[in-house]
Design an enzyme around this catalytic site. Structure first.
Site, PDB file in Angstrom:
ATOM      1  N   ASP A 197     -29.478  59.756  57.772  1.00  0.00           N
ATOM      2  CA  ASP A 197     -28.478  58.663  58.076  1.00  0.00           C
ATOM      3  C   ASP A 197     -28.886  57.304  58.127  1.00  0.00           C
ATOM      4  O   ASP A 197     -30.117  57.168  58.403  1.00  0.00           O
ATOM      5  CB  ASP A 197     -27.359  59.446  59.125  1.00  0.00           C
ATOM      6  N   SER A 198     -27.963  56.327  58.070  1.00  0.00           N
ATOM      7  CA  SER A 198     -28.622  55.068  58.564  1.00  0.00           C
ATOM      8  C   SER A 198     -28.852  54.914  59.807  1.00  0.00           C
ATOM      9  O   SER A 198     -29.442  53.905  60.154  1.00  0.00           O
ATOM     10  CB  SER A 198     -27.439  54.170  58.052  1.00  0.00           C
ATOM     11  N   CYS A 215     -24.336  60.837  55.665  1.00  0.00           N
ATOM     12  CA  CYS A 215     -23.934  59.307  55.500  1.00  0.00           C
ATOM     13  C   CYS A 215     -23.151  59.211  54.404  1.00  0.00           C
ATOM     14  O   CYS A 215     -23.461  59.538  53.167  1.00  0.00           O
ATOM     15  CB  CYS A 215     -24.900  58.605  55.607  1.00  0.00           C
ATOM     16  N   GLU A 233     -24.607  52.594  67.251  1.00  0.00           N
ATOM     17  CA  GLU A 233     -25.830  52.658  67.268  1.00  0.00           C
ATOM     18  C   GLU A 233     -26.513  52.245  68.803  1.00  0.00           C
ATOM     19  O   GLU A 233     -27.460  52.258  69.231  1.00  0.00           O
ATOM     20  CB  GLU A 233     -26.343  51.578  66.309  1.00  0.00           C
ATOM     21  N   CYS A 241     -16.860  58.051  58.030  1.00  0.00           N
ATOM     22  CA  CYS A 241     -18.322  57.668  58.460  1.00  0.00           C
ATOM     23  C   CYS A 241     -18.624  58.614  59.652  1.00  0.00           C
ATOM     24  O   CYS A 241     -18.039  59.012  60.509  1.00  0.00           O
ATOM     25  CB  CYS A 241     -18.073  56.179  58.861  1.00  0.00           C
ATOM     26  N   HIS A 265     -20.480  58.126  61.960  1.00  0.00           N
ATOM     27  CA  HIS A 265     -20.792  57.670  63.251  1.00  0.00           C
ATOM     28  C   HIS A 265     -19.477  57.783  64.070  1.00  0.00           C
ATOM     29  O   HIS A 265     -19.546  57.808  65.173  1.00  0.00           O
ATOM     30  CB  HIS A 265     -21.138  56.128  63.367  1.00  0.00           C
TER      31      HIS A 265
HETATM   32  N1  DGL Z   1     -22.939  57.139  59.042  1.00  0.00           N
HETATM   33  C1  DGL Z   1     -22.729  56.314  57.923  1.00  0.00           C
HETATM   34  C2  DGL Z   1     -21.709  56.779  57.083  1.00  0.00           C
HETATM   35  O1  DGL Z   1     -21.089  57.682  57.177  1.00  0.00           O
HETATM   36  C3  DGL Z   1     -22.881  54.725  58.372  1.00  0.00           C
HETATM   37  C4  DGL Z   1     -23.083  53.746  57.229  1.00  0.00           C
HETATM   38  C5  DGL Z   1     -23.605  52.529  57.732  1.00  0.00           C
HETATM   39  O2  DGL Z   1     -24.665  52.475  58.294  1.00  0.00           O
HETATM   40  O3  DGL Z   1     -22.983  51.390  57.368  1.00  0.00           O
HETATM   41  O4  DGL Z   1     -21.095  56.093  56.110  1.00  0.00           O
END
Ligand code: DGL
Length: 273
Positions: free
Chosen positions: A11-12, A74, A152, A184, A186
């Site tokens: 993931d990011s 992600c 984060e 998302c 997160h």
């Molecule tokens: N967890 C990522 C998602 O599902 C976040 C993406 C981001 O870093 O903007 O889109």
């Protein structure tokens, strides 16, 4: 298969841990390798080509660790990079997208809200997903800049997070939304606060469980998957001390976070004078 199956997940940042916990639940014996690209989060405001570059780098790293399948945990990276990843890799690549179909099935009011990053909502993949539903008026989208950064930082309950969430949720609630799709990875970590602001009548839908189920299917693991106690390994491109603290707060188990090796910088075409 005698050796435990190995699955790479990225993931990011730390959001993909919400998917990883479902994978762990459904595949207790698997060896799980997680990469958080926290140094480059949020992906939502990055270009498609940048996200692809990062996805290729992380996929190559995980391939070298001997994975049998890759999960793009992600929504933003899936929209930007899952097709090129599938062209590049010979192993199964499982991506994810906002769960609009379950959202549309769950609504009683006829209005479904989708919370996601600007990158996901602006993508051609998301536009194609929306087109699959006859009555698009029922799906109201809401980009949520700033929320990924709050997760984060480990700020799941701070005043700033609450203010951001209220700002994003109120317009949807005023328009009669009774179902919220967490588009998302997160956002499931903000579920308690979202539920508090949205109130009892609103159903929240996230995709982690469905992704884990799909992974078991593509790996033909059967139901239930083999039992046991598989190891979980973690890497991050971000600052390790802070990353460890955040991940320990979100992950139910030990976290020994290592630095993700980065490729050498491209050589400058001209040496400086
Ligand atoms: N967890 C990522 C998602 O599902 C976040 C993406 C981001 O870093 O903007 O889109």
């Amino acid at each position: 298969m005698t050796e435990a199956v190995s699955v790479g997940v990225f993931d990011s940042g730390v959001g993909g841990l919400s998917v990883l916990r479902e994978i762990r639940r459904q595949m207790p014996a698997a060896r799980l390798l997680y990469v958080a690209d926290s140094r480059h989060a949020p992906y939502g405001e990055r270009s498609r080509s940048f996200i692809r570059q990062r996805a290729f780098h992380i996929a190559d790293f995980l391939l070298n660790q001997g994975i049998d399948a890759l999960v793009v945990a992600c929504n933003t990276a899936t929209a930007a990079a899952v097709i090129p990843l599938r062209h590049r890799l010979t192993l199964p690549v499982v991506g994810m997208e906002p769960a609009i179909k379950p959202g549309v099935s769950a609504t009683h009011s006829g209005a479904v809200g989708v919370l996601a990053t600007s990158g996901t909502l602006a993508s051609a993949r998301f536009a194609a997903l929306l087109r699959r539903f006859d009555d698009r008026r029922r799906v109201l989208t809401q980009p949520c800049p700033g929320l990924v950064e709050q997760v984060e930082r480990g700020e799941l309950t701070s005043l700033k997070t609450r203010r951001l969430l209220s700002r994003y949720l109120q317009p949807l609630l005023q328009r009669g939304v009774d179902t919220l799709v967490l588009g998302c990875t997160h956002y499931p970590f903000l579920r308690p606060m979202i539920e508090e602001i949205a109130g009892r009548g609103v159903t929240l839908i996230d995709t982690g469980e469905a992704v884990a189920r799909r992974l078991c299917e593509v790996l033909r693991l059967g139901d239930p998957a083999p039992g046991g106690e598989g190891e979980t390994l973690f890497w991050s491109s971000g600052e390790l001390q802070r990353g460890t603290a955040t991940m320990r707060a979100l992950w139910d188990g030990p976290v020994d976070l290592r630095a993700l090796p980065e490729p050498p910088l491209p050589l400058s075409p001209r040496a400086p004078d």
